[in-house]
Design a protein around this motif. Sequence first.
Motif, PDB file in Angstrom:
ATOM      1  N   ALA A 624       0.771  -1.274   0.001  1.00 44.85           N
ATOM      2  CA  ALA A 624      -0.031   0.042  -0.020  1.00 44.85           C
ATOM      3  C   ALA A 624       0.801   1.253  -0.044  1.00 44.85           C
ATOM      4  O   ALA A 624       2.045   1.182   0.630  1.00 44.85           O
ATOM      5  N   ASP A 625       0.415   2.444  -0.826  1.00 50.81           N
ATOM      6  CA  ASP A 625       1.122   3.649  -0.708  1.00 50.81           C
ATOM      7  C   ASP A 625       0.181   4.507  -0.322  1.00 50.81           C
ATOM      8  O   ASP A 625      -0.985   4.663  -0.471  1.00 50.81           O
ATOM      9  N   TRP A 626       0.730   5.532   0.724  1.00 50.33           N
ATOM     10  CA  TRP A 626      -0.125   6.619   1.137  1.00 50.33           C
ATOM     11  C   TRP A 626       0.374   7.768   0.614  1.00 50.33           C
ATOM     12  O   TRP A 626       1.556   8.096   0.701  1.00 50.33           O
ATOM     13  N   PRO A 627      -0.231   8.986   0.506  1.00 51.58           N
ATOM     14  CA  PRO A 627       0.075  10.192  -0.001  1.00 51.58           C
ATOM     15  C   PRO A 627       0.916  10.594   1.236  1.00 51.58           C
ATOM     16  O   PRO A 627       0.741  10.859   2.412  1.00 51.58           O
ATOM     17  N   THR A 628       1.980  11.638   0.876  1.00 52.37           N
ATOM     18  CA  THR A 628       2.762  12.125   1.917  1.00 52.37           C
ATOM     19  C   THR A 628       2.418  13.898   1.914  1.00 52.37           C
ATOM     20  O   THR A 628       1.386  14.356   1.237  1.00 52.37           O
ATOM     21  N   ILE A 629       2.713  14.261   3.025  1.00 47.09           N
ATOM     22  CA  ILE A 629       2.080  15.588   3.554  1.00 47.09           C
ATOM     23  C   ILE A 629       2.870  16.724   2.520  1.00 47.09           C
ATOM     24  O   ILE A 629       4.138  16.658   2.524  1.00 47.09           O
ATOM     25  N   ASP A 630       2.052  17.374   1.531  1.00 46.72           N
ATOM     26  CA  ASP A 630       2.572  18.603   0.834  1.00 46.72           C
ATOM     27  C   ASP A 630       2.419  19.750   1.086  1.00 46.72           C
ATOM     28  O   ASP A 630       2.994  20.822   0.376  1.00 46.72           O
ATOM     29  N   LYS A 631       1.955  20.157   2.585  1.00 47.29           N
ATOM     30  CA  LYS A 631       2.051  21.563   2.997  1.00 47.29           C
ATOM     31  C   LYS A 631       2.190  21.326   4.414  1.00 47.29           C
ATOM     32  O   LYS A 631       2.450  20.251   5.165  1.00 47.29           O
ATOM     33  N   GLU A 632       2.489  22.570   5.076  1.00 47.81           N
ATOM     34  CA  GLU A 632       2.995  22.683   6.619  1.00 47.81           C
ATOM     35  C   GLU A 632       1.949  22.230   7.340  1.00 47.81           C
ATOM     36  O   GLU A 632       0.881  22.844   7.329  1.00 47.81           O
ATOM     37  N   VAL A 633       2.338  21.430   8.237  1.00 44.70           N
ATOM     38  CA  VAL A 633       1.405  20.841   9.261  1.00 44.70           C
ATOM     39  C   VAL A 633       2.319  20.736  10.614  1.00 44.70           C
ATOM     40  O   VAL A 633       3.279  20.369  10.586  1.00 44.70           O
ATOM     41  N   VAL A 634       1.642  21.388  11.771  1.00 50.32           N
ATOM     42  CA  VAL A 634       2.258  21.266  12.798  1.00 50.32           C
ATOM     43  C   VAL A 634       1.469  20.702  13.970  1.00 50.32           C
ATOM     44  O   VAL A 634       2.132  20.183  15.050  1.00 50.32           O
TER      45      VAL A 634
END
Length: 705
Positions: A624-634
């Motif tokens: 399975a592949d999951w999307p990576t975070i492409d914006k700033e998240v804290v």
Amino acid sequence: MDVLSINLARLHPLIVHLPIGFLLLGILMEGLQRWQKHNNYQPAIGLSLLLGTLASIVAAATGWWLAEEGGYEENLLQYHRWLGIATTISALLLYLGHLEYTRLLTKLYPYLLWVCGVVLFAAGHFGGAMTHGTDYLFEKPAAPQTVENIEEALVYDLIIQPIMDQKCTGCHKPSKSKGGLVLTDQAGLMAGGDSGPLFNTAVPAQSLLLERVHLPMEVEEHMPPEGKPQLSAGEIQLLEWWMGNGACFDCKVKDMEDRAAVAALLEAYQTPADHWAKLDLPPMPLETVQQLKAQGLRVAVAAEESPFLLVDMARDTAISARSFAPLRKYADRVIELHCGHSNFSDELSGQLADFTNLKKLQLQGTRITDAGLGFLAELPHLQVLNLYGTAVTDQGLKAIGQLPELKQIYLWQTAVSDAGLTKWKEAHPQVVVQQEADREVFGTAALNPPLLEAASTLFHDSIVVRAISNFKGVEVRYSIDGTPPGPDSPLFPDSLILRKTAEVQAFAVKPGWNDSEVSSARFVKAGLRAKTGRLLNPPSGKFQANGGASLVDLQKGTAVFTAGSWLGYEGEHMGAVMELPELTPVNEVTISALSRPASWIFFPKSAIVSVSADGQQFREVSRADWPTIDKEVVETELKYFPIAFDPVEARYVKVEVRSPLRNPDWHPNPGGKSWIFLDEILLSGPEEVFDHGGISASTDYKTTK
């Protein structure tokens, strides 16, 4: 000529430093020449003495003209003036002696070095005395004065004269009375200066003192002059307040009108009398605060440059003893702790014993009872205690009554009787007791969301879930089909027994109140009980948890990732093998992970599942592949990652979890080694599969009354 003389005279404070530098340099080099005879400093000595002599002549002339403006103490002025002339003469003779102008000057040259140096220092000393005061060499900066009872303080002595001393008397004192004005005492203030009286008692706002203070900086008459320390806005407000009350020299604060306008400013003159001010701790390092936040704690500094911490655990339903561990090193700095509407209970109350400097403690909506209030004896400085919506009774009032500094307590919606509380209030009249809903504290008339409580969020066979509300007469409506509950949703029973994975959503309803927000909790079933968990590569650093056993113990980690329940891998992938008791049909693996980008922790990007019957030969069954975070998240986030596949017989299940390895480009440290944090790998068979995105309406559950 008059204009020219004034302009040149004003250059004296600048020019006067030139002869000091040149002459001292020449004298110093002459001394080195006599000590190191092989070096030839003579040309440099001659140049320094020549420049020093010329600068002395200019400094003496401009100083003489400047003295004609007045404003200086006469005796000091005469000493400084004639010593300046003596310095000029001795510098000239010293230079001529260096040139061996006459035999006599050549013979006297060594003595002239000493004479010139002594006269130079003497002239400089008296110049400094005129400008800064006769005791300027030994005068220590005055420490701000404070008093224990501000109401009884004399306004002029405590506030006004210290302001004058700090910002005005440098130019307006007996030794240097610019404009004929002396501001070192009451007599000088009352006398005024060459421009007239300072005060206009009829119209205080038009007083000369305030007019000069309020002039634009570029105006020459503005006071203090440009380049000097200026009055702060608060100091000007205090002067206006004092003069608005008639510039009274004998009045106390309590005698003055309009004290409310300067109440905040007067607090600075009040001696801190509380326990926390006497601790004298250094400010809390911001680096430490960031480290605590990076460990998942909600903390803040009480105020700028404050040594104290505020800790927020409100609505955290996973508080444990480990949650307090990172704070123990700073226990003496925690003055406020908010555990309202959390799972805080009697069992956890002992964790507060180390926080002896607590000032405010909020336990509203928790499971604390009389039995758990024994810890209050360890909190001698507690002033505010919130127990509303708890099961505390009259018995608990005994422990509360032992708090020596308690000022306010909230007991609304508790089991304390009216008679018991009345008796307690008579014995403790200094304590303000809040018995009804205080809208400033409890907000608008909206119900709090119910607390969904269970032994764990992970289970094997079944689990009991209860909905707890701290308001009487409340109905709780719920759903488990993936849709938000509404008015027509079923009532939450005394106990809700789940036998399959489900997301429970619930909200509280009460006539006359606004409905609460919806609370939700996901309860995940691990249908297959793994016998062991074995790590294929060791975790990084201190994030070892309990090794492979952590993956199969159903102990869910919390947002405090340093609490010891997470396996952490820095800049590498993770592999593990779960062993079942026997060959069993398996068709789903679920990975539990944590993300906290601020601490370089990210969700995995993919995973590969392989199975084996003997633990030696594995074959891949799914990835399975999951999307990576492409914006700033804290924010910190906990999430399950399911991997479904066709049913297959297996005794050993190998899971390879792939890490992003590096921080993304938007991260403050792009390209740095990132982490993955895992705490559980759950296995399910064909009868246990669930929809992770939304619970099926056919999900099996049971209610009991």
